[in-house]
Design a protein around this motif. Structure first.
Motif, short mmCIF file in Angstrom:
data_model
loop_
_atom_site.label_atom_id
_atom_site.label_comp_id
_atom_site.label_asym_id
_atom_site.label_seq_id
_atom_site.Cartn_x
_atom_site.Cartn_y
_atom_site.Cartn_z
N ALA A 1 0.83 -1.20 0.00
CA ALA A 1 0.00 0.00 0.00
C ALA A 1 0.86 1.25 0.00
O ALA A 1 1.95 1.27 0.58
CB ALA A 1 -0.91 0.00 1.22
N ASP A 2 0.37 2.29 -0.64
CA ASP A 2 0.93 3.62 -0.52
C ASP A 2 0.11 4.31 0.56
O ASP A 2 -1.08 4.54 0.38
CB ASP A 2 0.80 4.40 -1.83
CG ASP A 2 1.66 3.82 -2.94
OD1 ASP A 2 2.69 3.19 -2.63
OD2 ASP A 2 1.31 4.00 -4.11
N VAL A 3 0.74 4.62 1.68
CA VAL A 3 0.03 5.25 2.80
C VAL A 3 0.40 6.73 2.81
O VAL A 3 1.58 7.07 2.93
CB VAL A 3 0.39 4.57 4.14
CG1 VAL A 3 -0.36 5.23 5.28
CG2 VAL A 3 0.07 3.09 4.08
N TYR A 4 -0.60 7.59 2.68
CA TYR A 4 -0.41 9.04 2.67
C TYR A 4 -0.82 9.60 4.03
O TYR A 4 -1.89 9.24 4.52
CB TYR A 4 -1.26 9.69 1.58
CG TYR A 4 -0.86 9.26 0.20
CD1 TYR A 4 -0.04 10.08 -0.57
CD2 TYR A 4 -1.30 8.07 -0.33
CE1 TYR A 4 0.33 9.69 -1.85
CE2 TYR A 4 -0.93 7.68 -1.61
CZ TYR A 4 -0.12 8.50 -2.37
OH TYR A 4 0.24 8.11 -3.62
N VAL A 5 -0.03 10.49 4.59
CA VAL A 5 -0.35 11.11 5.87
C VAL A 5 -0.59 12.60 5.64
O VAL A 5 0.27 13.30 5.12
CB VAL A 5 0.78 10.90 6.90
CG1 VAL A 5 0.46 11.62 8.20
CG2 VAL A 5 0.99 9.42 7.17
#
Length: 82
Positions: free
Chosen positions: A71-75
């Protein structure tokens, strides 16, 4: 978890942003005071607390009952978490 009737400025938001159906990569957006901790608990390979706002990290996400996926996790950190 109780679903709120409406959302307020201090709410935590986590949303799957990838298309429905099978996909080799999932995109998860997190925002709000508890979002980083919730997402970090699903990401045993990385520490999301290290990320500043408007940053992303590709990692393995462990979804209970589903297994691990990339997954690409964006914060996005408040107050500009949109």
């Amino acid at each position: 978890m109780r679903r709120p009737e409406f959302m307020g400025a201090g709410d935590t938001i986590a949303a799957l942003s990838s298309a429905s159906g099978s996909s080799p990569i999932a995109i998860v957006r997190v925002s709000g005071p508890e979002a980083v901790g919730m997402a970090d608990s699903l990401c045993p390979t990385g520490n999301l607390f290290e990320l500043a706002g408007f940053q992303a990290r590709r990692m393995q996400v462990d979804i209970p009952g589903t297994g691990k996926l990339e997954a690409d996790v964006y914060v996005f950190r408040a107050p500009n978490s949109y």
